[in-house]
Motif scaffolding. Structure first.
Motif, short mmCIF file in Angstrom:
data_model
loop_
_atom_site.label_atom_id
_atom_site.label_comp_id
_atom_site.label_asym_id
_atom_site.label_seq_id
_atom_site.Cartn_x
_atom_site.Cartn_y
_atom_site.Cartn_z
N HIS A 16 18.11 17.93 20.89
CA HIS A 16 18.65 18.34 22.08
C HIS A 16 20.16 17.90 22.50
N VAL A 17 20.59 16.63 22.01
CA VAL A 17 21.64 16.19 21.75
C VAL A 17 21.81 15.66 20.53
N CYS A 18 23.05 15.81 19.96
CA CYS A 18 23.50 15.23 18.47
C CYS A 18 22.97 13.80 18.19
N ALA A 19 22.20 13.81 17.29
CA ALA A 19 21.39 12.67 17.06
C ALA A 19 21.87 12.10 15.65
N ALA A 20 21.86 10.77 15.86
CA ALA A 20 22.16 9.89 14.45
C ALA A 20 20.98 8.84 14.42
N MET A 21 20.19 8.74 13.26
CA MET A 21 19.06 7.95 13.05
C MET A 21 19.23 7.10 11.76
N VAL A 22 18.33 6.05 11.63
CA VAL A 22 18.04 5.48 10.43
C VAL A 22 16.59 5.37 10.33
N GLY A 61 0.88 -1.29 0.00
CA GLY A 61 0.02 -0.22 0.01
C GLY A 61 0.88 1.26 -0.15
N LEU A 62 2.20 1.12 0.26
CA LEU A 62 3.08 2.46 0.51
C LEU A 62 3.83 2.53 -1.00
N GLY A 63 4.07 1.53 -1.84
CA GLY A 63 5.00 1.40 -2.72
C GLY A 63 6.39 1.39 -2.54
N LYS A 64 7.54 1.89 -3.02
CA LYS A 64 8.84 2.16 -3.02
C LYS A 64 9.09 2.58 -1.53
N ILE A 65 10.08 2.13 -0.80
CA ILE A 65 10.63 2.73 0.43
C ILE A 65 11.84 3.24 0.33
N SER A 66 12.13 4.55 0.71
CA SER A 66 13.40 4.88 0.99
C SER A 66 14.01 4.69 2.34
N CYS A 67 15.47 4.55 2.47
CA CYS A 67 16.19 4.21 3.57
C CYS A 67 17.13 5.41 3.76
N GLU A 68 17.17 5.91 5.10
CA GLU A 68 17.94 6.96 5.21
C GLU A 68 18.88 6.85 6.44
N TYR A 69 20.29 7.46 6.31
CA TYR A 69 21.05 7.64 7.54
C TYR A 69 20.77 9.17 7.67
N PHE A 70 20.60 9.27 8.76
CA PHE A 70 20.42 11.08 9.07
C PHE A 70 21.10 11.36 10.58
N SER A 71 21.67 12.46 10.24
CA SER A 71 22.57 13.21 11.45
C SER A 71 22.13 14.58 11.70
N CYS A 104 6.08 18.22 7.57
CA CYS A 104 6.51 17.13 6.81
C CYS A 104 5.37 16.45 6.34
N GLN A 105 5.32 16.02 5.06
CA GLN A 105 4.09 15.32 4.53
C GLN A 105 4.34 13.72 4.64
N CYS A 106 5.14 13.37 5.17
CA CYS A 106 5.74 11.82 5.08
C CYS A 106 5.74 11.06 6.22
N PRO A 107 5.10 9.87 6.28
CA PRO A 107 5.38 9.16 7.50
C PRO A 107 6.89 8.54 7.50
N HIS A 108 7.36 8.28 8.76
CA HIS A 108 8.60 7.65 9.00
C HIS A 108 8.78 6.66 10.00
N TRP A 109 9.46 5.71 9.87
CA TRP A 109 9.63 4.48 10.85
C TRP A 109 11.16 4.35 11.03
N GLY A 110 11.69 4.21 12.05
CA GLY A 110 12.98 4.55 12.53
C GLY A 110 13.37 3.97 13.78
N TYR A 111 14.76 4.26 13.99
CA TYR A 111 15.70 3.95 15.30
C TYR A 111 16.79 5.11 15.34
N LEU A 112 16.65 5.62 16.58
CA LEU A 112 17.58 6.60 17.08
C LEU A 112 18.82 5.88 17.65
N LEU A 113 19.91 6.22 16.80
CA LEU A 113 20.95 5.31 17.21
C LEU A 113 21.78 6.03 18.28
N SER A 114 21.77 7.51 18.48
CA SER A 114 22.23 8.11 19.56
C SER A 114 21.53 9.56 19.56
#
Length: 128
Positions: free
Chosen positions: A101-107, A30-40, A59-69
């Protein structure tokens, strides 16, 4: 499928933020192609101005992710805030902006057409 961070294209690198995107990471029903991101993001970064000009200035887009730090707070269209800490999994419906608040890295994983549109809009806002 495994994707190394170095295999993701740097879409934009500005003071305080690096956006990497890997397209065609699979399909979600139902969502089609998925984009993957490393974001800091650096401490103090607020994404609010980047969404100006999008519907509701959000933002007009939903996100699923994990906050690495790090740590950040999201605020949705209703003003509801949520603190996300390192090692938290998250799902954000379309709409929230974030303050770091604290430098963040996420996927993050997002529907590709919507996310690419939002990323290009953010880049245009930065380049003004």
């Amino acid at each position: 499928m495994k994707i190394a961070k170095e295999k993701s294209v740097v879409k934009r690198e500005i003071t305080g933020a690096v956006i990497r995107q890997r397209t065609d990471c699979g399909d979600a029903n139902g969502l089609g192609k998925i984009s993957c991101e490393y974001f800091s993001r650096s401490a103090g970064v607020d994404t609010t101005p980047l969404f100006m000009g999008l519907e509701g200035n959000l933002c007009q887009c939903p996100h699923w992710g994990y906050l690495l730090s790090g740590q950040l707070t999201t605020t949705d269209a209703k003003g509801i805030q949520e603190i996300v800490n390192a090692n938290d999994l998250f799902y954000w419906q379309a709409g929230p902006h974030a303050k770091v608040h604290v430098c963040a890295a996420m996927v993050m994983f997002s529907p590709q057409p919507e996310r690419t549109y939002v990323i290009n809009h953010m880049i245009a806002n930065v380049n003004g």
